[in-house]
Motif scaffolding. Structure first.
Motif, PDB file in Angstrom:
ATOM      1  N   PRO A   1      -3.145   2.276   3.049  1.00 36.31           N
ATOM      2  CA  PRO A   1      -3.162   3.680   3.739  1.00 36.31           C
ATOM      3  C   PRO A   1      -4.441   4.243   3.461  1.00 36.31           C
ATOM      4  N   GLY A   2      -4.189   4.679   5.564  1.00 30.48           N
ATOM      5  CA  GLY A   2      -5.553   5.079   5.787  1.00 30.48           C
ATOM      6  C   GLY A   2      -6.241   5.883   5.738  1.00 30.48           C
ATOM      7  N   PHE A   3      -5.222   6.946   4.999  1.00 32.18           N
ATOM      8  CA  PHE A   3      -5.710   8.328   4.887  1.00 32.18           C
ATOM      9  C   PHE A   3      -6.306   8.399   3.041  1.00 32.18           C
ATOM     10  N   LEU A   4      -6.608   7.141   2.273  1.00 31.57           N
ATOM     11  CA  LEU A   4      -7.327   7.134   1.439  1.00 31.57           C
ATOM     12  C   LEU A   4      -9.145   7.060   1.293  1.00 31.57           C
ATOM     13  N   GLY A   5      -9.174   6.735   2.369  1.00 33.32           N
ATOM     14  CA  GLY A   5     -10.414   6.500   3.305  1.00 33.32           C
ATOM     15  C   GLY A   5     -11.242   7.708   3.737  1.00 33.32           C
ATOM     16  N   HIS A   6     -10.014   8.541   3.912  1.00 29.71           N
ATOM     17  CA  HIS A   6     -10.214  10.031   4.616  1.00 29.71           C
ATOM     18  C   HIS A   6     -11.437  10.303   4.010  1.00 29.71           C
TER      19      HIS A   6
ATOM     20  N   GLY B   1       0.763  -0.777   0.330  1.00 35.68           N
ATOM     21  CA  GLY B   1       0.414   0.184  -0.106  1.00 35.68           C
ATOM     22  C   GLY B   1       0.727   0.820  -0.376  1.00 35.68           C
ATOM     23  N   TRP B   2       1.420   1.546   0.745  1.00 39.22           N
ATOM     24  CA  TRP B   2       2.883   2.541   1.114  1.00 39.22           C
ATOM     25  C   TRP B   2       3.865   2.763  -0.032  1.00 39.22           C
ATOM     26  N   GLY B   3       4.585   1.308  -0.719  1.00 34.99           N
ATOM     27  CA  GLY B   3       5.405   1.928  -1.886  1.00 34.99           C
ATOM     28  C   GLY B   3       4.569   1.888  -3.021  1.00 34.99           C
ATOM     29  N   GLY B   4       3.171   1.616  -3.585  1.00 34.57           N
ATOM     30  CA  GLY B   4       2.449   2.016  -4.202  1.00 34.57           C
ATOM     31  C   GLY B   4       1.692   3.031  -4.239  1.00 34.57           C
ATOM     32  N   ILE B   5       1.707   3.981  -3.374  1.00 32.68           N
ATOM     33  CA  ILE B   5       1.592   5.086  -3.272  1.00 32.68           C
ATOM     34  C   ILE B   5       2.737   6.172  -3.218  1.00 32.68           C
ATOM     35  N   ALA B   6       3.697   5.533  -2.608  1.00 34.73           N
ATOM     36  CA  ALA B   6       4.907   6.367  -2.869  1.00 34.73           C
ATOM     37  C   ALA B   6       5.680   6.079  -5.036  1.00 34.73           C
ATOM     38  N   ALA B   7       5.031   4.900  -5.470  1.00 31.89           N
ATOM     39  CA  ALA B   7       5.674   4.911  -6.449  1.00 31.89           C
ATOM     40  C   ALA B   7       4.616   6.051  -7.447  1.00 31.89           C
ATOM     41  N   ILE B   8       3.392   6.490  -7.125  1.00 31.42           N
ATOM     42  CA  ILE B   8       2.501   7.431  -7.866  1.00 31.42           C
ATOM     43  C   ILE B   8       2.568   8.601  -7.872  1.00 31.42           C
ATOM     44  N   VAL B   9       3.418   9.124  -6.165  1.00 38.67           N
ATOM     45  CA  VAL B   9       3.908   9.981  -5.769  1.00 38.67           C
ATOM     46  C   VAL B   9       4.970  11.047  -6.888  1.00 38.67           C
ATOM     47  N   ALA B  10       6.297   9.298  -6.515  1.00 36.21           N
ATOM     48  CA  ALA B  10       7.442   9.919  -7.010  1.00 36.21           C
ATOM     49  C   ALA B  10       7.435  10.229  -8.263  1.00 36.21           C
TER      50      ALA B  10
ATOM     51  N   THR C   1      -0.362   1.700  -8.863  1.00 39.50           N
ATOM     52  CA  THR C   1      -2.389   1.795  -8.449  1.00 39.50           C
ATOM     53  C   THR C   1      -2.412   0.211  -7.987  1.00 39.50           C
ATOM     54  N   ALA C   2      -1.560  -0.809  -8.792  1.00 40.59           N
ATOM     55  CA  ALA C   2      -1.868  -2.094  -8.845  1.00 40.59           C
ATOM     56  C   ALA C   2      -1.488  -3.009  -6.872  1.00 40.59           C
ATOM     57  N   ALA C   3      -0.738  -2.432  -6.808  1.00 44.63           N
ATOM     58  CA  ALA C   3      -0.319  -2.490  -5.239  1.00 44.63           C
ATOM     59  C   ALA C   3      -1.212  -1.913  -4.036  1.00 44.63           C
ATOM     60  N   VAL C   4      -1.363  -0.967  -4.606  1.00 39.82           N
ATOM     61  CA  VAL C   4      -2.413  -0.138  -3.449  1.00 39.82           C
ATOM     62  C   VAL C   4      -3.941  -0.988  -3.578  1.00 39.82           C
ATOM     63  N   ILE C   5      -4.148  -1.184  -4.852  1.00 38.24           N
ATOM     64  CA  ILE C   5      -5.451  -2.006  -4.985  1.00 38.24           C
ATOM     65  C   ILE C   5      -5.876  -3.274  -4.074  1.00 38.24           C
ATOM     66  N   ILE C   6      -4.583  -3.815  -4.135  1.00 34.58           N
ATOM     67  CA  ILE C   6      -4.430  -5.300  -4.399  1.00 34.58           C
ATOM     68  C   ILE C   6      -3.438  -5.174  -2.577  1.00 34.58           C
ATOM     69  N   ALA C   7      -3.072  -3.864  -2.075  1.00 37.49           N
ATOM     70  CA  ALA C   7      -3.586  -3.949  -0.158  1.00 37.49           C
ATOM     71  C   ALA C   7      -4.718  -3.731   0.777  1.00 37.49           C
ATOM     72  N   GLY C   8      -5.466  -3.307  -0.131  1.00 36.09           N
ATOM     73  CA  GLY C   8      -6.671  -2.800   0.341  1.00 36.09           C
ATOM     74  C   GLY C   8      -7.491  -4.199   0.493  1.00 36.09           C
ATOM     75  N   THR C   9      -7.738  -5.121  -0.045  1.00 31.90           N
ATOM     76  CA  THR C   9      -8.045  -5.813   0.005  1.00 31.90           C
ATOM     77  C   THR C   9      -7.230  -6.409   1.286  1.00 31.90           C
ATOM     78  N   THR C  10      -6.641  -6.403   1.916  1.00 27.05           N
ATOM     79  CA  THR C  10      -5.945  -6.815   3.444  1.00 27.05           C
ATOM     80  C   THR C  10      -5.979  -6.509   4.358  1.00 27.05           C
TER      81      THR C  10
END
Length: 707
Positions: A305-310, A260-269, A292-301
């Motif tokens: 990252p919590g801020f995505l659901g704010h 999740g955090w690695g995927g966010i870092a990739a997108i932001v980078a 993006t794929a990594a973040v979506i997969i992380a969401g199923t577990t």
């Protein structure tokens, strides 16, 4: 790619269909983290389009949206296949219609109104065609063709250019449900595992599409950016995540946190570190896509990252489709009013776009979707969708027909052009001072089409072609053989050279290539990339000329520089190449005649380099559309042609620029519009130079034929 809001690779994005709540498991229920991802994607794109320099790679948002779209739509289809054993194509397309078409139709109709009220009259027909293409979801192919069309170089940024990404998605979803239906039938017939067969089907799309994306992005990045074939793999990756959705919950939470955090870092980078120099989409697109794929997969577990659901992120993600639709035409309209926006104005416009986006979301998108879902059958929904599309097409056609197609009553159709100039010893004593005139032709909205017919017969090959394609002009029974060589700046003279050749009994062969001067020097494309195809073409053309052994060649070109060994564009490099090839021809007994390139328009009030657009916007102030001759020549091919001719004594240089400019270059001479596109002279004006060009060229070629 380019900065701001335009590009061979103009970057835009789309939000896609909202996830439908399926209250069964984390794998299928409403995903606030996915909405948060949408918020990141639309935010990066809005900042990029606003011109915020801190986000030079904000165009990665489009790739994020493609993955999300592939994930959500494939997830819906997979659940339908597993639940019913089939795919209802009618219901699927009805869902797409009720989700996309109402808001899209509204924005396209409003955009047509903005073009009519604020846009330049010279762009109406092009933008009308764009609106129709956007309504039909083929805008990406229209833009792809325009990105490599030399004759479209002066077209302004389209206010519906952002529909290219929706076009890619909808083209994918024409094919993908049908493929899944076939998969479902095969799985049922042969008792194969449904998801594994789906994964294989997606892989058959993803792998070749990715390979093609890398290859085409390197060869033709402007074209590759828009075409569907280079983007399918991104949607396919999202589809693969959806197909494997039952596997991801078994991933350990710690791994999920890293994903999740690695995927966010990739997108932001990608958004912060990439810039316009990146070749896109190619292998670099893996960064935001896999992120993006990594973040979506992380969401199923349950470890995204919590801020995505704010609440704010979910709200912005839900509004992303409407924001996507509205922000772009508003930005373009603002540039029509204020010119270059800058960061502050750009940011203000995208923030204000929230207002129409929210209103259309509340008053159009949601109401139409709920009515269609509750009261309309899929067939009725599709019918309404087709009617909305038809309404948009009609708006585009009305816009196209709002452009005058003929001159007003006081417009001149018999302008004298260069023949109005006074000559002394064969030279123009000076073009008239730029004054406001009440009549001239062609009209600004028609002048782009005022070009040689040679373009339509293939006499000028495109930037991908390596072999010359000579065309026959002049007197085919003549005894003097002349060849016209170079780029479009050479070809612009064909409407004067052809009648001269016929009158003098010359065989005239024409061989030109887009943006490719006849020189062995390595030239550059508009993007700055090495123009290797030009090298191959010129080598083949030189062989052809030496084989044909014409009496003379006539050359001209628009490029004044070439790439040296350090990769810098220099005049010396171009001069050296011209001298080399001209000496080769002269040594072979082939006379070389050079037509000096005309000055290039620059620093016009419209903020660009299109004289005809300036004229359209300043009909009552034509003097403001004149430009300095000296600077114009420094930006033209004459910058290199003239010094090269000085170094080869046997070369004859014919300078026609006294017919175009004095101290300044006016937009209208002798009631004829001088420039048609970029630095090209209009066909009408070139034709008016026939007697003068003949008086300067005929003695030179007679000497060549006699020697």
């Amino acid at each position: 790619m380019s900065t701001g809001i335009e590009s061979p690779t103009a970057q835009t994005t789309s939000s896609t269909e909202a996830a439908e709540a399926v209250p069964t498991s984390r794998a299928t229920r409403f995903r606030p983290d996915v909405e948060g991802l949408r918020a990141i994607a639309i935010g990066s794109v809005l900042l990029f389009h606003a011109g915020i320099v801190a986000v030079p790679g904000g165009f990665v948002g489009v790739d994020v949206f493609f993955v999300i779209s592939g994930f959500l739509i494939t997830g819906q289809l997979v659940r339908e296949v597993e639940g019913t054993g089939k795919v209802s194509l009618v219901r699927f397309y009805a869902r797409r219609a009720r989700r996309l078409l109402p808001a899209a139709a509204l924005v396209l109709v409003v955009t047509a109104g903005l073009v009519l009220s604020l846009g330049s009259i010279v762009d109406r027909k092009v933008f009308a065609g764009d609106i129709v293409a956007a309504a039909a979801y083929v805008e990406n192919w229209r833009l792809a063709g325009r990105s490599v069309d030399y004759l479209a170089e002066g077209v302004s940024v389209s206010p519906v250019q952002h529909f290219w990404s929706l076009s890619v998605e909808e083209q994918f979803y024409i094919v993908w449900p049908i493929l899944l239906l076939v998969v479902a039938l095969l799985a049922r017939r042969f008792h194969w595992p449904t998801r594994w067969v789906m994964a294989a089907g997606l892989a058959a799309i993803v792998v070749p599409s990715f390979v093609w994306s890398v290859v085409m992005s390197a060869a033709s990045p402007a074209n590759a950016f828009f075409v569907t074939t280079t983007r399918l793999w991104e949607l396919g990756v999202g589809g693969l995540v959806a197909v494997g959705i039952t596997l991801w919950p078994h991933i350990p939470r710690a791994v999920g946190l890293v994903l999740g955090w690695g995927g966010i870092a990739a997108i932001v980078a990608g958004a912060l570190l990439l810039d316009e120099s990146a070749i896109w989409p190619g292998h670099l697109a893996l960064v935001p896509v896999l992120g993006t794929a990594a973040v979506i997969i992380a969401g199923t577990t349950d470890s995204s990252p919590g801020f995505l659901g704010h609440r704010l992120m979910v709200w912005l993600g839900g509004l992303s489709y409407s924001l996507y639709l509205w922000h772009w035409p508003l930005l373009i309209a603002a540039t029509w009013v204020w010119g270059e926006l800058g960061q502050k104005r750009g940011l203000l416009i995208v923030v204000l776009a929230v207002i129409p986006a929210w209103l259309s979301y509340k008053l159009v998108e949601n109401p139409m979707r709920r009515i269609a879902q509750a009261r309309w059958s899929p067939g009725v929904t599709l019918s309404v969708g087709l009617n909305l599309t038809a309404l948009t097409v009609i708006a585009g056609l009305l816009l196209a027909n709002s452009t005058p197609t003929s001159a007003p009553a006081n417009a001149s159709t018999q302008g004298k052009g260069a023949q109005e100039l006074e000559l002394q010893d064969g030279r123009a004593t000076g073009v008239p001072d730029p004054v406001t005139v009440e009549s001239f032709a062609p009209l600004p909205q028609d002048v782009v089409a005022d070009r040689p017919d040679a373009y339509d017969t293939g006499c000028q090959v495109d930037q991908q072609t390596n072999e010359p394609h000579p065309c026959a002009y002049g007197d085919r029974t003549g005894s003097t053989h002349v060849m016209l060589l170079g780029d479009s700046k050479a070809l612009q003279w064909i409407d004067a050279l052809d009648p001269i050749a016929k009158d003098q009994g010359w065989v005239l062969d024409v061989a030109t290539k887009s943006s490719c001067g006849f020189s062995p020097a390595l030239q550059a494309k508009a993007s700055g990339a090495p123009y290797k195809s030009c090298l191959a073409y010129n080598a083949a053309l030189l062989d052809l000329v030496l084989e044909e052994r014409p009496d003379a060649v006539i050359v001209s070109q628009g490029a004044g520089t070439a790439l040296d060994s350090s990769g810098d564009l220099t005049r010396d490099e171009m001069v050296g190449g011209l001298v080399s090839v001209w000496r080769t021809l002269e040594d072979a007994g082939i006379d070389v005649v050079v037509i000096a390139d005309n000055p290039r328009p620059h620093e016009l009030p419209s903020g660009g380099h299109e004289a005809y657009k300036c004229v359209a916007q300043h009909l009552d102030q034509l003097p403001s559309c004149a430009f300095d001759t000296g600077t114009g020549l420094e930006q033209s091919g004459t910058f290199a042609l003239e010094p090269a001719a000085d170094l080869v004594p046997d070369v004859d240089l014919i300078d026609m620029n006294d017919l175009v400019c004095d101290d300044v270059c006016p937009p209208v001479i002798g009631e004829v519009l001088v420039y048609r596109q970029g630095s090209h002279l209009s066909r009408t004006y070139v034709r008016s130079t026939v007697p003068i060009l003949s008086s300067r060229l005929v003695p030179v070629l007679h000497d060549a034929a006699a020697s």
